[in-house]
Write a protein that holds these residues in place. Structure first.
Motif, mmCIF file in Angstrom:
data_model
loop_
_atom_site.group_PDB
_atom_site.id
_atom_site.type_symbol
_atom_site.label_atom_id
_atom_site.label_comp_id
_atom_site.label_asym_id
_atom_site.label_seq_id
_atom_site.Cartn_x
_atom_site.Cartn_y
_atom_site.Cartn_z
ATOM 1 N N MET A 59 0.821 -1.201 0.000
ATOM 2 C CA MET A 59 0.000 0.000 0.000
ATOM 3 C C MET A 59 0.857 1.255 0.000
ATOM 4 S SD MET A 59 -3.014 -0.946 -0.372
ATOM 5 C CE MET A 59 -2.808 -2.606 -1.003
ATOM 6 N N MET A 75 1.997 1.770 -3.524
ATOM 7 C CA MET A 75 0.900 2.258 -4.355
ATOM 8 C C MET A 75 0.565 3.715 -4.041
ATOM 9 S SD MET A 75 -1.923 -0.767 -4.745
ATOM 10 C CE MET A 75 -3.239 0.245 -5.395
ATOM 11 N N ARG A 124 -0.022 9.230 -5.663
ATOM 12 C CA ARG A 124 -0.261 10.427 -4.865
ATOM 13 C C ARG A 124 -0.792 11.613 -5.667
ATOM 14 N NH1 ARG A 124 2.772 10.894 0.262
ATOM 15 N NH2 ARG A 124 1.269 9.243 0.353
ATOM 16 N N ARG A 125 -0.147 11.872 -6.838
ATOM 17 C CA ARG A 125 -0.492 13.103 -7.566
ATOM 18 C C ARG A 125 -1.937 13.119 -8.032
ATOM 19 N NH1 ARG A 125 2.746 15.701 -12.172
ATOM 20 N NH2 ARG A 125 0.844 16.917 -12.057
ATOM 21 N N ARG A 126 -2.321 12.054 -8.730
ATOM 22 C CA ARG A 126 -3.679 12.028 -9.284
ATOM 23 C C ARG A 126 -4.694 11.552 -8.244
ATOM 24 N NH1 ARG A 126 -6.721 11.717 -13.965
ATOM 25 N NH2 ARG A 126 -8.346 10.143 -13.810
ATOM 26 N N GLY A 127 -4.198 10.803 -7.253
ATOM 27 C CA GLY A 127 -5.107 10.257 -6.242
ATOM 28 C C GLY A 127 -5.772 8.976 -6.706
ATOM 29 N N ALA A 128 -5.464 8.583 -7.934
ATOM 30 C CA ALA A 128 -6.108 7.397 -8.491
ATOM 31 C C ALA A 128 -5.313 6.924 -9.698
ATOM 32 C CB ALA A 128 -7.533 7.723 -8.921
ATOM 33 N N PHE A 129 -5.500 5.651 -10.061
ATOM 34 C CA PHE A 129 -4.802 5.101 -11.221
ATOM 35 C C PHE A 129 -5.790 4.923 -12.369
ATOM 36 C CE2 PHE A 129 -2.791 3.582 -7.373
ATOM 37 C CZ PHE A 129 -1.450 3.875 -7.585
ATOM 38 N N ARG A 130 -5.317 5.295 -13.565
ATOM 39 C CA ARG A 130 -6.167 5.058 -14.743
ATOM 40 C C ARG A 130 -6.003 3.616 -15.214
ATOM 41 N NH1 ARG A 130 -8.337 7.855 -18.088
ATOM 42 N NH2 ARG A 130 -9.043 9.896 -17.453
ATOM 43 N N ASP A 177 -11.439 4.641 -12.564
ATOM 44 C CA ASP A 177 -10.106 4.770 -11.983
ATOM 45 C C ASP A 177 -10.024 3.911 -10.730
ATOM 46 O OD1 ASP A 177 -9.789 6.642 -13.937
ATOM 47 O OD2 ASP A 177 -9.153 8.274 -12.610
ATOM 48 N N LEU A 178 -8.810 3.539 -10.376
ATOM 49 C CA LEU A 178 -8.619 2.837 -9.110
ATOM 50 C C LEU A 178 -8.094 3.853 -8.094
ATOM 51 C CD1 LEU A 178 -8.535 0.117 -7.563
ATOM 52 C CD2 LEU A 178 -6.136 -0.060 -8.264
ATOM 53 N N PRO A 179 -8.897 4.184 -7.078
ATOM 54 C CA PRO A 179 -8.417 5.154 -6.097
ATOM 55 C C PRO A 179 -7.113 4.672 -5.450
ATOM 56 C CG PRO A 179 -10.773 4.828 -5.843
ATOM 57 C CD PRO A 179 -10.289 3.783 -6.822
ATOM 58 N N ALA A 180 -6.206 5.603 -5.205
ATOM 59 C CA ALA A 180 -4.939 5.245 -4.572
ATOM 60 C C ALA A 180 -5.141 5.108 -3.070
ATOM 61 C CB ALA A 180 -3.901 6.317 -4.860
ATOM 62 N N PRO A 181 -4.414 4.173 -2.439
ATOM 63 C CA PRO A 181 -4.503 4.080 -0.979
ATOM 64 C C PRO A 181 -3.807 5.272 -0.324
ATOM 65 C CG PRO A 181 -2.928 2.477 -1.825
ATOM 66 C CD PRO A 181 -3.534 3.161 -3.019
ATOM 67 N N GLN A 182 -4.069 5.453 0.969
ATOM 68 C CA GLN A 182 -3.498 6.608 1.668
ATOM 69 C C GLN A 182 -2.026 6.423 2.019
ATOM 70 O OE1 GLN A 182 -6.524 6.762 4.771
ATOM 71 N NE2 GLN A 182 -7.175 8.789 4.070
ATOM 72 N N LEU A 189 -6.512 -1.369 4.112
ATOM 73 C CA LEU A 189 -5.560 -1.156 3.028
ATOM 74 C C LEU A 189 -5.673 0.239 2.411
ATOM 75 C CD1 LEU A 189 -5.837 -4.533 1.065
ATOM 76 C CD2 LEU A 189 -4.452 -3.990 3.051
ATOM 77 N N TYR A 190 -6.880 0.634 2.091
ATOM 78 C CA TYR A 190 -7.052 1.841 1.282
ATOM 79 C C TYR A 190 -7.235 3.116 2.079
ATOM 80 C CZ TYR A 190 -7.110 -0.296 -3.253
ATOM 81 O OH TYR A 190 -6.718 -0.920 -4.392
ATOM 82 N N LEU A 247 -15.193 3.368 -3.243
ATOM 83 C CA LEU A 247 -14.061 3.248 -4.173
ATOM 84 C C LEU A 247 -14.579 3.136 -5.601
ATOM 85 C CD1 LEU A 247 -11.809 0.707 -2.195
ATOM 86 C CD2 LEU A 247 -11.355 3.148 -2.541
ATOM 87 N N GLY A 277 -14.030 6.114 -8.210
ATOM 88 C CA GLY A 277 -13.261 5.753 -9.404
ATOM 89 C C GLY A 277 -14.003 6.135 -10.671
ATOM 90 N N ARG A 329 -13.155 9.005 -13.555
ATOM 91 C CA ARG A 329 -13.078 8.610 -14.960
ATOM 92 C C ARG A 329 -13.957 9.519 -15.813
ATOM 93 N NH1 ARG A 329 -11.155 3.968 -17.389
ATOM 94 N NH2 ARG A 329 -9.606 4.229 -15.757
ATOM 95 N N ALA A 335 -9.725 9.124 -3.896
ATOM 96 C CA ALA A 335 -9.299 9.369 -5.277
ATOM 97 C C ALA A 335 -9.025 10.850 -5.553
ATOM 98 C CB ALA A 335 -10.319 8.828 -6.287
ATOM 99 N N GLU A 336 -8.649 11.574 -4.517
ATOM 100 C CA GLU A 336 -8.284 12.978 -4.700
ATOM 101 C C GLU A 336 -6.766 13.097 -4.722
ATOM 102 O OE1 GLU A 336 -9.616 16.194 -1.883
ATOM 103 O OE2 GLU A 336 -11.574 15.390 -2.493
ATOM 104 N N GLY A 337 -6.230 13.796 -5.714
ATOM 105 C CA GLY A 337 -4.776 13.922 -5.824
ATOM 106 C C GLY A 337 -4.209 14.974 -4.892
ATOM 107 N N GLN A 338 -2.892 14.900 -4.684
ATOM 108 C CA GLN A 338 -2.210 15.952 -3.910
ATOM 109 C C GLN A 338 -1.150 16.517 -4.812
ATOM 110 O OE1 GLN A 338 -0.929 14.356 0.017
ATOM 111 N NE2 GLN A 338 -2.263 12.657 -0.539
ATOM 112 N N GLU A 339 -1.402 17.674 -5.360
ATOM 113 C CA GLU A 339 -0.434 18.252 -6.305
ATOM 114 C C GLU A 339 0.804 18.706 -5.566
ATOM 115 O OE1 GLU A 339 -0.903 17.984 -9.487
ATOM 116 O OE2 GLU A 339 -2.899 17.156 -9.206
#
Ligand code: SF4
Lengths: 474, 263
Positions: A426, A429, A434-440, A453-458, B26-27, B227, B231, B235, B259-263
């Protein structure tokens, strides 16, 4: 009807691209879901009736053999005939022989799912009989050479324009050359053609919503009245029904009828509720000369003794499919056989085999909305899970899933390995995502990332965070 | 910090075993941290057994009863002895409460244990409101939220009013209902990867219903649904924020949403 449930994925993909079908499916909510909700909430005892119906049908099923024999006795004592068919093939042979012996050439049919289950039209046509469907929906499907896509609204997938084309083509032969496009004109035209068929028919074949043991009657409910005419006008009336349609008394029928129309269309009662009891008696004004009932088993007696027994309570109202979000996206044809939706996903594997229909019990999120609305409280998600158990135990489940589950289960049972392994995974991952917060996209997870998208874990897992907190605390 | 009803608890300071759930572990550990805070604020002592991983649904729902029973036994053993077992998921707690018992029909020893566990197990929000008598929380969340009813929580555990009632006590929060909040989002465990196209369409319908409310945040009580929906929102290029209800109730929704990014 040749089952095509094996092709479920391809069929459902096609359905989801079919714009006119999608338009038709959007009508489910206004046409059925809301109508049911309104009529159920208008009847204060509706929920209590559901309990009562469930309990009563369980009692009936516990003594089904006795009720069947009583029913047979009663029908015979009133001059009718009862025939027993093990499966669809036998049913077709019996019906064909009855028609042959009665020198019937022209046959009309009222709507019957058993006829579909047995492939009766095809069988009779190949035996040289002229068969015509009289239920408007079934008539449309006969012209378009399709199977039903819903158990109470068989042609729900057809648009008005498609029906207009079909009628225009087919009705030329009846001297009706003008193309009709309004619903009322289309119905009137079908009525005109069908009326002639009713008058000319030698035999009428109907289904049965219920068979009443105490009176030897069969009950059919329709909104078109075609059932009445199919029972009374031809010389021969043949009822095709499954053994689980027998109930002891008219009182039972009235309980179930109160639930049936409300659950199906939101009506309090259908326009026609037709009881027919045997052939015409000397002082009757009309009615058939011969009355036959063909009772089909087709796997049902086996269900009586196994984990699927509760499915035999089904009164074929269609509420489960109207409320099923999977059915609502793919329609009935994707299921590949006669019965669609949740009830079909339970029945089809039992009738055509789990190897053919294994997709159906799996193509369900187990959300439980079907069970919530089923008037006789059939635990549909539980029965779908029972199929999955059978599938797993007979090794029909794909090896990818089997090995995947075994590997995952091993890890899940070894927390000492699971926790640190998951923590590292985790954290990796989390950095990557981190940047997008999720994977395409994610390797081995295309089933997920194809459509979302697959949300990224914390980051660290909760277990590792908690461990640190405990250590810090102590 | 709570304005409490007289609680229905057997003891004033119950010991609660937290069933973390695999997805939360996990998430999104922040959901479990929020759960711990909400539970501790009622006066409960929270323990987190290390021997837990998952409730076993992936095996159970794929017909693999052997593995599903093994995992169920592990959970039953890990959570014996707590006054209550609470988890931030209607789906996992529904499994523990209703489907464990079904699996041990032929195993009297574990049947009894499964029944005992079922009687002590609760989904987090309904535990706070129905058992601990919590009526309000003293937290703030600025925004308009809409709430998705996860299927198992709603239909197996009857959770519908509780989250709405308690959300209305969060300062700054306004709740707006979406159309078909009780219709499945298309997650369904392994369903969503076995039938991605169907699942995607169900998720998409959910996203449209969320958008139509104009809410800026989606909440639900199950990470599986969240999730999936988050997701799908991403998309579709939709930036609606997504949190577990526990994070908002605990005043811990100041981290990036799902699913929120951190720029
Ligand atoms: S399973 Fe229940 S809801 Fe579905 S058709 Fe049968 S009676 Fe109606």
């Amino acid at each position: 009807m040749q089952p095509r449930s094996r092709d479920f994925k391809a069929l459902s993909a096609k359905s989801m691209k079919d714009e006119s079908l999608q338009g038709a499916l959007r009508q489910l909510e206004t046409g059925f879901v809301r109508a049911r909700r309104d009529s159920a909430s208008a009847l204060p005892e509706f929920e209590a009736l559901r309990d009562q119906a469930r309990d009563r049908l369980d009692d009936v099923l516990a003594n089904l053999d006795i009720h069947l024999l009583a029913y047979e006795q009663k029908v015979k004592s009133q001059g009718g005939h009862v025939h027993w068919a093990r499966d669809g093939k036998e049913l077709c042979e019996i019906v064909s022989k009855i028609c042959h012996d009665a020198e019937a050439k022209k046959i009309i049919r009222g709507k019957s799912m058993i006829g579909e289950e047995a492939g009766l039209n095809e069988a009779l046509e190949s035996d040289g009989f002229e068969v015509m469907e009289t239920d408007l929906g079934e008539y449309i499907l006969q012209l378009s050479k399709e199977g039903p896509s819903h158990i109470i609204a068989p042609a729900i997938h057809k648009t008005k324009d498609e029906i207009s084309d079909l009628f225009h083509e087919a009705h030329k032969a009846h001297g009706l050359t003008e193309r009709q496009s309004e619903t009322s004109a289309l119905v009137a035209e079908a009525r005109q053609v069908l009326r002639q068929a009713f008058l000319n028919a030698d035999a009428g074949i109907t289904g049965a919503n219920f068979l009443i043991a105490e009176t030897g009657s069969n009950i059919i409910v329709t909104n078109e009245g075609n059932g009445d005419l199919s029972c009374t006008l031809p010389r021969v009336h043949i009822v095709t029904a499954a053994i689980d349609k027998v109930i002891p008394t008219l009182e039972d029928a009235s309980l179930l009828l109160r639930l049936l129309a409300r659950s199906a269309t939101g009506q309090e009662i259908t326009a026609y509720t037709t009881l027919s009891t045997g052939p015409k008696h000397p002082d009757d004004a009309d009615g058939p000369e011969e009355y036959h009932v063909v009772l089909i088993d087709n796997g049902r007696s086996e269900m009586l003794g196994n984990e699927f027994r509760e499915m035999l309570r089904c009164i074929r109202c269609g509420a489960c499919m109207n409320h099923c979000p999977v059915y609502g996206n793919i329609g009935g044809h994707a299921y590949g056989w006669v019965y669609p939706g949740p009830m079909g996903s339970v029945l089809t594997p039992l009738m055509v085999g789990l190897d053919e229909a294994g997709n159906l019990p799996n193509a369900c999120t187990l959300n439980g909305r079907c069970q919530d609305v089923c008037p006789v409280r059939i635990p549909l998600p539980g029965l779908l899970k029972a199929h999955r158990v059978r599938e797993f135990e007979s090794r029909l489940t794909s090896s990818l899933v089997r090995y995947g589950l075994a590997g995952w289960a091993w890890l899940a049972r070894n927390p000492v390995i699971y926790h640190p392994l998951m923590n590292v995974s985790m954290r990796v991952m989390a950095v990557l995502g981190r940047r997008r917060g999720a994977f395409r996209w994610m390797p081995f997870a295309s089933g997920w990332t194809d459509v979302r998208d697959l949300p990224a874990p914390q980051g660290s897992t909760f277990q590792s965070i908690w461990r640190k907190r405990e250590r810090g605390d102590s | 910090m709570y304005d409490n009803n007289p609680p229905k608890v057997r003891t004033q300071k119950p010991v609660v075993g937290l069933f973390v759930t695999c997805l939360t572990d996990l998430y999104r550990p922040s959901v479990a941290l929020a759960a711990v805070k909400l539970l501790e604020d009622t006066g409960a002592t929270v323990k987190v057994p290390r021997a837990q991983t998952c409730c076993g649904q992936p095996a159970l729902n794929n017909g693999d009863l052997k593995h599903s029973r093994q995992i169920a036994r592990q959970v039953i053993d890990a959570f014996s002895g707590f006054d209550y077992v609470v988890g931030p998921s209607g789906s996992c707690m529904g499994t523990i409460k209703t489907h464990y018992v079904e699996q041990f029909k032929d195993d009297p020893e574990y049947l009894e244990k499964a029944e005992d566990l079922a009687a002590r197990s609760y989904e987090l929000v309904s535990f706070l409101t129905d058992i601990m008598g919590v009526k309000s929380v003293n937290t703030t969340f600025e925004g308009t939220v809409t709430y998705h009813d996860s299927c198992s929580g709603l239909r197996e555990l009857g959770i519908h009013k509780q989250p709405r009632k308690i959300l209305k006590t969060v300062k700054g929060l306004s709740l707006t209902e979406m159309h078909d909040s009780d219709v499945c989002c298309g997650f369904g465990g392994t369903f969503c990867v076995k039938y991605p196209e169907i699942s995607g369409r169900m998720a998409s319908a959910k996203c449209a219903n969320i958008r139509n409310t104009g809410a800026d945040t989606l909440l639900a009580g199950d990470l599986g649904c969240l999730l999936n929906i988050a997701g799908r929102l991403r998309r579709e290029g939709d930036q609606t924020r997504v949190f577990h209800i526990a994070e908002v109730l605990a005043g811990m929704a100041d981290c990036p949403g799902i699913a929120e990014g951190q720029e």
